[in-house]
Write a protein that holds these residues in place. Structure first.
Motif, PDB file in Angstrom:
ATOM      1  N   ARG A 157     -28.004  14.836  93.249  1.00 12.08           N
ATOM      2  CA  ARG A 157     -28.790  15.917  92.648  1.00 12.08           C
ATOM      3  C   ARG A 157     -29.995  15.348  91.908  1.00 12.08           C
ATOM      4  N   ARG A 158     -29.797  14.263  91.185  1.00  6.62           N
ATOM      5  CA  ARG A 158     -30.897  13.601  90.469  1.00  6.62           C
ATOM      6  C   ARG A 158     -30.892  12.130  90.855  1.00  6.62           C
ATOM      7  N   SER A 159     -32.054  11.625  91.240  1.00  8.36           N
ATOM      8  CA  SER A 159     -32.109  10.246  91.722  1.00  8.36           C
ATOM      9  C   SER A 159     -33.527   9.707  91.636  1.00  8.36           C
ATOM     10  N   THR A 176     -25.019  11.940  87.364  1.00  8.80           N
ATOM     11  CA  THR A 176     -25.441  13.037  88.226  1.00  8.80           C
ATOM     12  C   THR A 176     -24.310  13.449  89.162  1.00  8.80           C
TER      13      THR A 176
END
Length: 216
Positions: A157-159, A176
């Protein structure tokens, strides 16, 4: 300037940080990993196929399931560090790629799969791309070993995405969520892998893996 310290000496620290990092990520699975783990437990050969840019999250997910793996690592200096890190988290490694030592690495991996019943891990478009274009190595190994290919994709999702790298390498942020998509087993043809037949199998595998985009 040549560094006075071998970078491989940092492998224990890197592997420790990797384990801690992965423990913070909440993996959400689409598909059932128990199915291919059960295939492996029955002594049937398995190859886990992934895109090069998703090595970090897919390897992390695999670490939460099993260390019964053999992984391909290039013969470069960077590869030496990566090999030592992977070995510290339980993998066997073979050194070689499509550009150097590839045939020997494929044969060595096949022997390890047969002798130790380890699942092979293969970056289908590695080590230099083009991105999301399957190469022939995984097809040859699957046919020689009589293995099923299990495609796995990762969608954090967040990277951090390294946009300038050829593979758009993805590193999930700690804490995440990361969706893992496991595809249906892919079986390679029994026909001789020459010319159009090999190209056809590469294209089939590409489409099989790209079809997992819909689970993002």
């Amino acid at each position: 300037m040549k560094l006075p310290i071998d970078p491989a000496w940092f492998a224990p620290l890197i592997s420790g940080l990797f384990r801690l990092w992965i423990r913070t990520i909440r993996f959400e699975c689409v598909g059932e990993p128990k199915e291919f783990l059960e295939i492996n437990k029955r002594g049937k050969p398995v190859i886990i196929a992934l895109w090069h840019g998703e090595i970090f999250p897919v390897t992390g997910f695999g670490h939460t399931l099993t260390d019964n793996l053999v992984t391909f690592v290039s013969q470069s200096k960077d590869g030496e560090v990566i090999a030592k890190v992977l070995e510290r988290i339980g993998h066997s490694t073979v050194r070689g790629s499509s550009s150097r030592g590839g045939v020997r690495a494929l044969l060595q991996a096949k022997r390890i799969m047969e002798k130790e019943n380890r699942m092979a891990v293969f970056t289908v478009d590695g080590p230099r791309g083009p991105r999301h274009k399957a190469k022939g190595g995984v097809i040859f190994l699957a046919q020689r070993a009589g293995a099923k290919i299990i495609p796995i994709r990762a969608y954090p999702r967040r990277s951090k995405v390294f946009e300038k790298s050829w593979d758009k390498f993805v590193v999930p942020f700690p804490f995440t969520r990361c969706r893992i998509c496991i595809g249906e087993p892919f079986e390679v043809t029994g026909e001789k892998l020459e010319g159009d037949i090999l190209k056809q199998e590469q294209e089939r595998l590409e489409q099989h893996m790209l079809s997992l985009d819909s689970c993002e």
